[in-house]
Design a protein around this motif. Structure first.
Motif, PDB file in Angstrom:
ATOM      1  N   PRO A 143      -2.892   3.483  -3.297  1.00  0.00           N
ATOM      2  CA  PRO A 143      -3.702   4.363  -2.450  1.00  0.00           C
ATOM      3  C   PRO A 143      -5.153   3.904  -2.394  1.00  0.00           C
ATOM      4  O   PRO A 143      -5.695   3.380  -3.365  1.00  0.00           O
ATOM      5  N   MET A 144      -5.775   4.134  -1.244  1.00  0.00           N
ATOM      6  CA  MET A 144      -7.161   3.712  -1.041  1.00  0.00           C
ATOM      7  C   MET A 144      -8.126   4.879  -1.222  1.00  0.00           C
ATOM      8  O   MET A 144      -7.763   6.047  -1.109  1.00  0.00           O
TER       9      MET A 144
ATOM     10  N   ILE B 221     -10.121   3.761   3.323  1.00  0.00           N
ATOM     11  CA  ILE B 221      -9.393   4.289   4.486  1.00  0.00           C
ATOM     12  C   ILE B 221     -10.196   4.060   5.755  1.00  0.00           C
ATOM     13  O   ILE B 221      -9.681   3.567   6.769  1.00  0.00           O
ATOM     14  N   LEU B 222     -11.476   4.415   5.728  1.00  0.00           N
ATOM     15  CA  LEU B 222     -12.329   4.273   6.905  1.00  0.00           C
ATOM     16  C   LEU B 222     -12.490   2.807   7.292  1.00  0.00           C
ATOM     17  O   LEU B 222     -12.375   2.457   8.481  1.00  0.00           O
ATOM     18  N   ALA B 223     -12.735   1.939   6.314  1.00  0.00           N
ATOM     19  CA  ALA B 223     -12.953   0.525   6.607  1.00  0.00           C
ATOM     20  C   ALA B 223     -11.705  -0.116   7.208  1.00  0.00           C
ATOM     21  O   ALA B 223     -11.793  -0.889   8.174  1.00  0.00           O
ATOM     22  N   HIS B 224     -10.535   0.181   6.651  1.00  0.00           N
ATOM     23  CA  HIS B 224      -9.302  -0.421   7.165  1.00  0.00           C
ATOM     24  C   HIS B 224      -8.995   0.113   8.556  1.00  0.00           C
ATOM     25  O   HIS B 224      -8.569  -0.653   9.435  1.00  0.00           O
ATOM     26  N   TRP B 225      -9.198   1.397   8.771  1.00  0.00           N
ATOM     27  CA  TRP B 225      -8.973   1.990  10.104  1.00  0.00           C
ATOM     28  C   TRP B 225      -9.896   1.348  11.130  1.00  0.00           C
ATOM     29  O   TRP B 225      -9.463   0.986  12.228  1.00  0.00           O
ATOM     30  N   GLN B 226     -11.169   1.201  10.793  1.00  0.00           N
ATOM     31  CA  GLN B 226     -12.126   0.603  11.732  1.00  0.00           C
ATOM     32  C   GLN B 226     -11.739  -0.841  12.057  1.00  0.00           C
ATOM     33  O   GLN B 226     -11.838  -1.271  13.212  1.00  0.00           O
TER      34      GLN B 226
ATOM     35  N   PRO C  16      -4.614   5.045   7.572  1.00  0.00           N
ATOM     36  CA  PRO C  16      -4.101   4.168   6.510  1.00  0.00           C
ATOM     37  C   PRO C  16      -4.500   4.717   5.136  1.00  0.00           C
ATOM     38  O   PRO C  16      -5.639   4.592   4.714  1.00  0.00           O
ATOM     39  N   TRP C  17      -3.565   5.297   4.434  1.00  0.00           N
ATOM     40  CA  TRP C  17      -3.912   5.924   3.157  1.00  0.00           C
ATOM     41  C   TRP C  17      -3.692   4.979   1.969  1.00  0.00           C
ATOM     42  O   TRP C  17      -4.251   5.190   0.892  1.00  0.00           O
ATOM     43  N   ALA C  18      -2.893   3.921   2.161  1.00  0.00           N
ATOM     44  CA  ALA C  18      -2.637   2.939   1.102  1.00  0.00           C
ATOM     45  C   ALA C  18      -2.581   1.561   1.746  1.00  0.00           C
ATOM     46  O   ALA C  18      -2.198   1.427   2.909  1.00  0.00           O
TER      47      ALA C  18
ATOM     48  N   ASP D 286      -1.507  -5.099   4.738  1.00  0.00           N
ATOM     49  CA  ASP D 286      -0.406  -4.220   5.154  1.00  0.00           C
ATOM     50  C   ASP D 286      -0.694  -2.813   4.632  1.00  0.00           C
ATOM     51  O   ASP D 286      -1.076  -2.647   3.468  1.00  0.00           O
ATOM     52  N   SER D 287      -0.493  -1.815   5.472  1.00  0.00           N
ATOM     53  CA  SER D 287      -0.865  -0.467   5.070  1.00  0.00           C
ATOM     54  C   SER D 287       0.276   0.528   5.231  1.00  0.00           C
ATOM     55  O   SER D 287       1.196   0.336   6.033  1.00  0.00           O
ATOM     56  N   ASP D 288       0.210   1.580   4.429  1.00  0.00           N
ATOM     57  CA  ASP D 288       1.054   2.756   4.601  1.00  0.00           C
ATOM     58  C   ASP D 288       0.207   3.764   5.365  1.00  0.00           C
ATOM     59  O   ASP D 288      -0.925   4.070   4.955  1.00  0.00           O
ATOM     60  N   VAL D 289       0.740   4.257   6.475  1.00  0.00           N
ATOM     61  CA  VAL D 289      -0.065   5.082   7.366  1.00  0.00           C
ATOM     62  C   VAL D 289       0.531   6.479   7.518  1.00  0.00           C
ATOM     63  O   VAL D 289       1.743   6.675   7.384  1.00  0.00           O
TER      64      VAL D 289
END
Length: 276
Positions: A96-97, A102-107, A138-140, A145-148
């Protein structure tokens, strides 16, 4: 029956069996309380990697920046732990992030998809998912690669899926919610049951490591998955619980759970934590 129809039938049967084994939903704070209590008692080195609760102001700022309201179970999870402090295999799947992660990966994903419209689109009438959608949280994440969590309107809102860096999104083998996933993780620690085919191992270094239930050799050492001691897994007797809350890294056990040691202390595996 043709080959394609047979494969479709097998896949449908797999999904049905998976749905039928989902644990009953429970508050996220209760699931984290069970996970925290077990780790504090059996894997203190792994417990030490769980971050303190997230700053509510940071959570609110991230939601505004993303234009998405986080689901209640994600908010509850972040109120227990703001991700982990460094990469580790202490939960099944990707780690988990933090809110910042979360914000950085989403952006990053939104920017990449914005530069290539094909990554954010699917054919009309297709049941395929895009490479990325701005309503995914993306929470992890691990290695890109992410779990969303899918926050698009509709019956699937709140479900968990995956978004690989080199593939489209997938939800067919995900979870109905983050709360359900965390309940399954807590069950696995207490009973040794599986989560997506993996079971928890305990190393002599006092850390948790997840791997396939059929693993026979790991780093040259025969592992001892505690799942083998739980018999039928989900058929194990339930742990008596009182209403509680996650420890929030306060150094205290949750007042709502009195964990019992269900795995003998000599059932440790020698494992360096490399090579998963």
């Amino acid at each position: 029956m043709t080959s394609d129809r047979y494969l479709y039938w097998l896949h449908s049967l797999h999904l049905l069996r998976r749905v039928l084994t989902f644990p009953a939903a429970q508050p996220v704070a209760d699931s984290w309380a069970r996970i925290d209590a077990w780790m504090q008692r059996h894997a203190p080195a792994s417990y030490a990697l769980l971050a303190p609760p997230a700053d509510p102001a940071e959570v609110e700022a991230a939601q505004k920046a993303m234009g998405i309201r986080f689901p209640a179970d994600l908010l509850e999870s972040l109120a227990c732990h703001n991700g982990i402090t460094e990469w580790d295999n202490l939960v099944p799947g990707r780690p988990p992030m933090s809110v910042a992660g979360i914000l950085a990966h989403w952006q990053m994903c939104v920017e990449i998809a914005g530069d290539d419209p094909d990554l954010a689109e699917v054919s009309d009438g297709s049941d395929e998912e895009p490479w990325w959608h701005p309503q995914w949280i993306p929470w992890a994440q691990s290695d890109g690669d992410s779990d969303v969590i899918d926050m698009r309107e509709g019956p699937g809102q709140g479900r968990l899926g995956s978004a690989a860096h080199d593939d489209t999104g997938h939800f067919h083998d995900g979870w109905p919610s983050l709360a359900t996933y965390l309940a399954a993780v807590a069950d696995a620690f207490e009973y040794g049951s599986e989560v997506d085919g993996d079971v928890p191992f305990l190393t002599t270094e006092g850390t948790v490591w997840w791997d396939g239930s059929g693993t026979t050799v790991l780093n040259g050492t025969p592992p001892h998955p505690r799942a083998t001691l739980a018999g039928a897994g989900r058929c194990a007797p339930a742990v008596a619980r009182r209403p509680g809350r996650c420890s929030g890294r306060s150094g205290r056990f949750s007042p709502g759970l009195v964990p019992e040691a269900r795995w003998p202390q000599d059932r440790h595996m020698i494992h360096s934590g490399e090579g998963k």
